[in-house]
Structures are given as C-alpha cells and as structure tokens.
Design a protein around this motif. Structure first.
Motif, PDB file in Angstrom:
ATOM      1  N   LEU A  63       0.808  -1.215   0.000  1.00  0.00           N
ATOM      2  CA  LEU A  63       0.000   0.000   0.000  1.00  0.00           C
ATOM      3  C   LEU A  63       0.844   1.269   0.000  1.00  0.00           C
ATOM      4  CD1 LEU A  63      -2.857  -1.283   2.292  1.00  0.00           C
ATOM      5  CD2 LEU A  63      -3.070  -0.565  -0.098  1.00  0.00           C
TER       6      LEU A  63
ATOM      7  N   THR B 193       1.728   6.169   2.393  1.00  0.00           N
ATOM      8  CA  THR B 193       0.323   5.818   2.577  1.00  0.00           C
ATOM      9  C   THR B 193      -0.483   6.985   3.131  1.00  0.00           C
ATOM     10  OG1 THR B 193       0.890   4.880   4.735  1.00  0.00           O
ATOM     11  CG2 THR B 193       0.705   3.347   2.895  1.00  0.00           C
TER      12      THR B 193
ATOM     13  N   TYR C  19      -8.604   4.771  -0.265  1.00  0.00           N
ATOM     14  CA  TYR C  19      -8.481   3.345   0.065  1.00  0.00           C
ATOM     15  C   TYR C  19      -9.843   2.650   0.074  1.00  0.00           C
ATOM     16  CZ  TYR C  19      -3.751   4.674   1.324  1.00  0.00           C
ATOM     17  OH  TYR C  19      -2.461   5.162   1.278  1.00  0.00           O
TER      18      TYR C  19
ATOM     19  N   LEU D 105      -7.911  -3.925   4.211  1.00  0.00           N
ATOM     20  CA  LEU D 105      -8.388  -2.550   4.270  1.00  0.00           C
ATOM     21  C   LEU D 105      -9.801  -2.475   4.828  1.00  0.00           C
ATOM     22  CD1 LEU D 105      -7.088  -1.098   0.882  1.00  0.00           C
ATOM     23  CD2 LEU D 105      -6.412  -0.353   3.165  1.00  0.00           C
TER      24      LEU D 105
ATOM     25  N   PHE E 141      -2.835   3.118   9.258  1.00  0.00           N
ATOM     26  CA  PHE E 141      -4.190   3.033   8.705  1.00  0.00           C
ATOM     27  C   PHE E 141      -5.252   3.230   9.784  1.00  0.00           C
ATOM     28  CE2 PHE E 141      -2.021   1.613   4.981  1.00  0.00           C
ATOM     29  CZ  PHE E 141      -2.841   2.039   3.941  1.00  0.00           C
TER      30      PHE E 141
END
Length: 378
Positions: free
Chosen positions: A18, A208, A216, A284, A303
C-alpha cells in the motif's frame, strides 16, 4: 517525467504494497509516468550457494534429528511463494506498474528521468543479504547516469541504532552524495543521516498518508469485499502467547468481538495452505469495520489513524521500535504504544480525531517536498 521507484521487493506484506500504491498514485496524479523496479523475492539456489549454511542445516536435520529444518529452505520458499501470495499478487497486477529485474545493472538509463528510493525499511542494512543489494538501495546501479534525478522519499533505517559496518557506510555515503533530495520517514533517520553521513534530510510522512481514507475505500468497496466478522481488528505479525493474552483482555474489557485479517505467512513451519495471505481488500475493509484495533504493525497504526480508529500498538522490537515511536510522537499518540513484557493493559486517552487534523498539515509539507524535489525547487 519518467520515474522509477526502487523499494523493497513487492510481496504479500500489506504495508509494503500500500505504500507502493500510494506513492505511485500521487506521482501519477502529478502527471508522471511511474514504474516499480521490482526484484524476485525468492529464487532457487544450487548447493554451492551459501554452502556453510546448508551444511549446518544438514547436520541439524540428519544428525540432530530436527524435523523442522529444510536443507534447501530457499528452494522450498520459492516453490511455496506463488501460493502464499496468490491474492496479493492480484493486487500488484491490478494496481501497480512493475518490471521484474534480476540484474539492476542491466537497466537502461534512457528509460528514466528520475528514480525515487523508498519508502519502507529500504535502508535497513540487515534487510539486504549482499552488499550489492544494499548499494542498489542507494542507486549504485545508476551511479554513472549523468542526467538522472535521484530522490529518496520516506526512506527508513527501521531503527535508531546505527547498523552499518564502516566499509559499507563509506560506500553508501559516497552514493548518497549524488542525490538531489533526501527525505526519511522517522525523526531518528534525520539524526542518523546527519551523524554518520553528514547529510541533512527532511522528515516526511509514509507514502500511505499522502492519500486519504476515501482513496483506500475505493479499493474494497468496488469489488464488494465482505464485511469483517467482528468489530475488534487484530493484525499481529509476530504471534506469541503473551500477545494473545493481551488481545483477549482487550476483547473482554471492551466487550468487542475480535477478528484477524492475516495469515502467518512468514511461519515456515506451517503448511503452505495455512500461510496463504488474504486479499489486500479484506485487510483494508478491516479498518472500516473495526471499532478498535490491536496490532504490532507500523502500517496498521498508520491506517488506524487514516480511518480514525482507536488502537493500541504492541511494541515490536524485532521489527524496529523507532518507527512506532516516531509515528506516534508525531501525531501525539505515544500513549498508544504498549508492552507485553510489562503486561500493559491501557485504554489510551489521546485523541485520534486531533491526530487526523494534524495529518492534513503534515501531508501538505510532505507533498511540498516531493513536488519541489521533482521540480528542482529545493
């Protein structure tokens, strides 16, 4: 501009894939042509390659009767890798523009206007099993290319300790002197570069974080990725009883149901069928569905911030603590780093939403570095 990206080999690691996707997307949005200079992760080895290591394995297996040992472990992994990575390879084929190169010194300088090194632990000395691979991370293969623009974006040493032997440090310093712009992912990287190489580097965000949650979400929403089977995401790279006990404690006290989104892909003692890595889309999706995240992964922390999810990060010393410390200090989330050795159970009080606000200004700074580096404005 025709840009090559040189990062760690693309495989089944979600964070590695990613960060590559993010940097490619940002550069393409700027109007550049982008290609990853990728290398085979596994290859078959004849007996004469690393003979001492193979002799040691032979003794352990046939003299000491250690059934877990494989003499030709590299060949076994080369055979197993296509199955382990079958889902993540689909992501690479769909989203990343790559060329597979077995010898970087055969690359044609006329194909590139610039090469960007990074991100991830591309400058971690221990991650390169030969000097040549380490030097390639400093673009030795392009050393004589006169017209090339050389840039590092969010390159990482992975640790705040200096791991380079003197001879390798001297060579890498000479190669880095040719770079037009240098940036690193951790604050400790800025210090190491100044202390041991004498260069000033810019501290920037992991690639990212140059994209936002919506970028995403498109990846897992379009193929209608199934909803996760729980509401406490667990993403642990290095399993242990102590970590599992801590995970169970969070599940119990927060009244949540845990779910996992990865296999033990690196556990060479498991059957290949148990090592197959789930799709990137499912990983994700886990952040979308989670009310809380427990992880020992740097990129899972990233994330969690991007998706605005409360989390705790279990310190992962083997994989480099400075990455966690730099990221969490930057965003005012240091209380989210916990330790299994101390049997920590902590409900962090730091504000994830405040961290997202800070992300906007840091993203602008990082984008400015990248834009200026490519446009000769530094």
């Amino acid at each position: 501009m025709r840009i090559g990206i040189y990062t760690l080999p693309l495989n089944y690691n979600y964070g590695g894939l990613l960060q590559a996707f993010a940097l490619q997307t940002v550069l393409q949005n700027m109007g550049h042509e982008v290609v990853f200079i990728d290398r085979p992760l596994h290859s078959y080895e004849p007996f004469y390659k690393r003979p001492r290591e193979k002799v040691k394995r032979f003794v352990r297996k046939y003299v000491l009767r250690d059934k877990s040992v494989r003499v030709f472990q590299e060949n076994y992994e080369a055979k197993a890798y296509p199955e382990i990575s079958k889902h993540t390879r689909k992501f690479i084929e769909q989203y990343l523009n790559t060329i597979i190169v077995t010898d970087t010194h055969l690359l044609d300088e006329n194909d590139y206007d610039a090469i960007i090194v990074g991100s991830d632990q591309i400058w971690r000395c221990a991650f390169h099993d030969t000097s040549r691979k380490l030097y390639d991370a400093y673009l030795e293969f392009a050393e004589k290319w006169s017209h090339l623009k050389r840039i590092s974006y969010a390159a990482s040493f992975g640790t705040d300790r200096w791991e380079y032997p003197k001879d390798k440090a001297i060579r890498c310093k000479s190669l880095l002197a040719k770079f037009d712009a240098i940036s690193v992912r951790e604050a400790s990287g800025v210090t190491l570069l100044k202390q041991y190489f004498g260069f000033t580097a810019k501290h920037v965000l992991d690639p990212t974080m140059l994209l936002d949650r919506a970028d995403y979400a498109k990846i897992f929403e379009l193929p209608h990725t199934p909803v996760s089977k729980g509401n406490m995401m667990v993403y642990v790279l290095d399993d242990s009883d102590s970590k599992n006990n801590l995970i169970n404690e969070y599940e119990k006290r927060l009244h949540l149901s845990s779910f996992r989104v990865n296999s033990q892909a690196d556990n060479i003692n498991l059957p290949v069928s148990q090592r197959v890595q789930p799709p990137v889309e499912q990983w994700l999706r886990g952040f979308q569905d989670a009310r809380f995240v427990v992880t020992d992964s740097f990129h899972a922390c990233v994330f969690s911030i991007l998706f605005g999810k409360p989390f705790v990060a279990i310190g992962n010393k083997n994989r480099g603590m400075s990455r966690f410390e730099s990221l969490l200090q930057t965003f005012g989330l240091s209380d989210r780093l916990i330790s299994v050795e101390n049997n920590d159970f902590v409900i962090p009080q730091s504000d994830i939403l405040l961290a997202q606000t800070k992300l906007n200004s840091l993203r602008a700074e990082s984008m400015q570095f990248l834009t200026s580096a490519l446009n000769d404005l530094l």
